[in-house]
Design an enzyme around this catalytic site. Sequence first.
Site, PDB file in Angstrom:
ATOM      1  CD  GLU A 170      44.735  31.780  41.506  1.00 46.77           C
ATOM      2  OE1 GLU A 170      44.127  30.913  42.148  1.00 46.77           O
ATOM      3  OE2 GLU A 170      45.911  31.657  41.167  1.00 46.77           O
TER       4      GLU A 170
ATOM      5  CB  CYS B  82      40.769  24.735  37.687  1.00 42.97           C
ATOM      6  SG  CYS B  82      41.726  26.227  37.971  1.00 42.97           S
TER       7      CYS B  82
ATOM      8  NE  ARG C 138      48.422  26.088  40.618  1.00 41.81           N
ATOM      9  CZ  ARG C 138      47.514  26.032  41.592  1.00 41.81           C
ATOM     10  NH1 ARG C 138      46.440  26.791  41.514  1.00 41.81           N
ATOM     11  NH2 ARG C 138      47.669  25.230  42.607  1.00 41.81           N
TER      12      ARG C 138
ATOM     13  CG  ASN D 266      39.337  26.606  45.290  1.00 42.58           C
ATOM     14  OD1 ASN D 266      38.153  26.436  45.061  1.00 42.58           O
ATOM     15  ND2 ASN D 266      40.248  25.678  45.046  1.00 42.58           N
ATOM     16  CG  ASP D 267      43.577  31.419  45.939  1.00 47.41           C
ATOM     17  OD1 ASP D 267      43.585  31.551  47.172  1.00 47.41           O
ATOM     18  OD2 ASP D 267      44.373  30.683  45.332  1.00 47.41           O
TER      19      ASP D 267
ATOM     20  CG  HIS E 157      53.906  16.088  54.272  1.00 39.68           C
ATOM     21  ND1 HIS E 157      55.246  15.987  54.471  1.00 39.68           N
ATOM     22  CD2 HIS E 157      53.612  15.243  53.286  1.00 39.68           C
ATOM     23  CE1 HIS E 157      55.748  15.118  53.645  1.00 39.68           C
ATOM     24  NE2 HIS E 157      54.769  14.638  52.912  1.00 39.68           N
TER      25      HIS E 157
HETATM   26  C1  PEP Z   1      41.861  28.177  43.139  1.00 38.17           C
HETATM   27  O1  PEP Z   1      42.374  29.073  43.814  1.00 38.17           O
HETATM   28  O2  PEP Z   1      40.651  28.120  42.878  1.00 38.17           O
HETATM   29  C2  PEP Z   1      42.687  27.091  42.599  1.00 38.17           C
HETATM   30  C3  PEP Z   1      42.208  26.229  41.762  1.00 38.17           C
HETATM   31  O3  PEP Z   1      43.964  27.008  43.057  1.00 38.17           O
HETATM   32  P1  PEP Z   1      44.367  26.452  44.496  1.00 38.17           P
HETATM   33  O4  PEP Z   1      43.164  25.860  45.126  1.00 38.17           O
HETATM   34  O5  PEP Z   1      45.460  25.473  44.264  1.00 38.17           O
HETATM   35  O6  PEP Z   1      44.838  27.702  45.153  1.00 38.17           O
HETATM   36 MG    MG Z   2      44.506  29.376  43.806  1.00 36.82          MG
END
Ligand code: PEP
Ligand code: MG
Length: 760
Positions: A605, A676, A507, A628-629, A364
């Site tokens: 992802e 993204c 999302r 990212n994931d 947080h």
């Molecule tokens: C990702 O996984 O790349 C993504 C954009 O989502 P988050 O970072 O919110 O998991």
């Molecule tokens: Mg993600």
Amino acid sequence: MLSMLRSIIQEVNGALNLEEALNVIVRRVQEVMSTEVCSIYLLDEERKRYILMASKGLNPDSIGKVSMGYSEGLVGLVGVREEPINLEHAQEHERYRYFPETGEERYESFLGVPIIHHKKVLGVLVVQEASNVRCFDEGEEAFLITVSAQLASVIAHNEATSVIAGLTPTGQSAKDISFKGVAGAPGVAIGRSVVMFPLADLDAVPDRNSENIKEDILAFELAIKSVRSDIQRVGSRLSEQLRPEEQALFDVYLAMLDDNALAGEVRDQINSGKCAQSALKNIINDYARHFEMMNDAYLSERAVDIKDLGRRILSYLQENDHSAREYPENTILVSDELTATMLGEVSRDRLIGLVSIKGSGNSHVAILARAMGIPTIMGLVDVPLTQLDDKELILDGYNGELFACPSDDLRSFYYHIVEEEKQLDQGLEPLKTLPCETTDGHRVAAWVNTGLMTDVVRSLNQGAEGVGLYRTEVPFMINERFPSEQEQLACYREQLEAFAPSYVTMRTLDIGGDKSLSYFPITEENPFLGWRGIRVTLDHPEIFLVQMRAMLKASVGLDNLRIMLPMISNVNEVEEALHLIYREYHQLRSEGFDVSMPQVGVMIEVPAAVYQVRELAERVDFLSVGSNDLTQYLLAVDRNNPRVASLYHSFHPAVLQALYSIAKDAKEMKVQLSICGELAGDPVGAVLLMAMGYEALSMNASNLLKVKSVIRGIDLKWAKDLLESVLLLDSPFIIQSTLNLALKEAGFGRYLRPGKLKDD
Ligand code: PEP
Ligand code: MG
């Protein structure tokens, strides 16, 4: 042996300093293993020598004085080979060396094990026999290895304590001491630390009865009044930076001070005979324990807030000095566990950085820090907090790295970055209104990722052309319960209106993994492979449908909404989600709402989705890669775990191949493709993605103009050639340095991330 081991560890943990800890080790190990000699050599990295730091059996006068070269003798060999060496007849070994100055006799038998912490050799633990020939058995070897593994972190922590004081454990002066954590909020801060210690120690309060109930009640009321006005002061200081729901945290604090909550219960205990301080302690502990026992991470973390509140009341009760503390101009606030209230303690113009020992980039407080734009590090390991007050620190929020005792070189390196970033930002201003296109006219859309309301203003200021990812979980995380349809609608409408007529890609709720809602606990053994994203919302259509309803209603008259589904791992999930979206759409139309059917897309992802791009593309309007994931799942590296952070490579060949394969399949299927994940905001990553065929790059607003500037400075052929050359490489490190070099040669070295620059 196990109980011996435990008792040694306990004794070591109780040691006051490194010297004492090492002495405990040699004494106890010698005793338990009945050896003639037990010694510890620590590596002095500067001098590249092992220094004898503690010994039972060797001449005490040689401690701190005797040293041997990095790869000298059997000790050096253990260090270099990073494995135990067990010799019955040590003298027969070619690396045997005799150090008469240690007072040792020519020893016969030798067992040495390396002391390793986070891959780094800290030293060598040795047992020797001089008068006997002894064959240390497997069990003894295993025991010594276990002792050394357990002690490595104790030594590392103690080392950290002494280096912060300016000295290495071997007595040399320490410089550029670095502590690795998790990036919480980007940016660099060079400042002076202020460690937030607890105001008063509740645990130390004795259990006493009241001598004068009336006076105790009065003192307690006065303390409550003071704390109330402190909280109001802090709350109003933050009021301009936080949204109403973020501000609500302060209201929760105030509500707890009401008679019908915590304060009332304390008063009841005082009335029944307890003294004010004891009553306070009892009630605070009850509340905190209650929260701590909750399975939900958010709620159990609230115990920290309760204790914080308790300490504040206690400190007034104890008539502690409460004159406002003087904070230096460049305050870096450090705490074991930062709380929202602590942020407000220091005025914003003095607060330049935050460090929290506990927590992660998704805590947080990290979310608040990002909203406020304060460089932050979370989850620092091996930091001796009590030693960190009033020190010059350099905080690298890009890489989650904190430096103490900075050398002139490091200081000027980071000053340079701070200055460069300022100048860079100013120099980039004119690009805001220009398109993100190459010199030969190839254009990509420059979108932003948003979550907090403050992101909207920053994004618009940076000339964002739309939103490629609005993380709806952020408003959910800040709330104390699921936001109602009306509340969600208001939130979504704000986003859609702010960017209209540009698209806002919303999302659907993406919780689970490391993102938990206090009011919807998910406890799992393996949360990243568990109930996450679409899996949760399809199991709870009532949550999904309310969100769809709110999004669709919010888009009436604007028609710039796109809906995006996270964590899709098979086509059924898409079909089920589409069915629900259509259902809600028709329902709203039948109710008379003039809603248009938005574009619907899925996030790629997880690896399964990479192999099903074609099948997914047949069903939706767009695809967006969550790199990212995707990186975390392809490489099997937890993106939030500082221990494995060095294995998380966005430019790993496997990641690049996956990204390229997605782009090729999407192109064949003629489906719109964006990205993204963080990679889109990395200037060199953006170049590769563009070359692969990604049509839109969605990123943190602060990277937008840098990316635009690079893309406007190159042509598509240059980007494609670069892509082709790195796809032939097999090492993430070589790929990274090839890319950095290419960017530098193209004249954009200044846009590389600061940490990366340093590594070059
Ligand atoms: C990702 O996984 O790349 C993504 C954009 O989502 P988050 O970072 O919110 O998991
Ligand atoms: Mg993600």
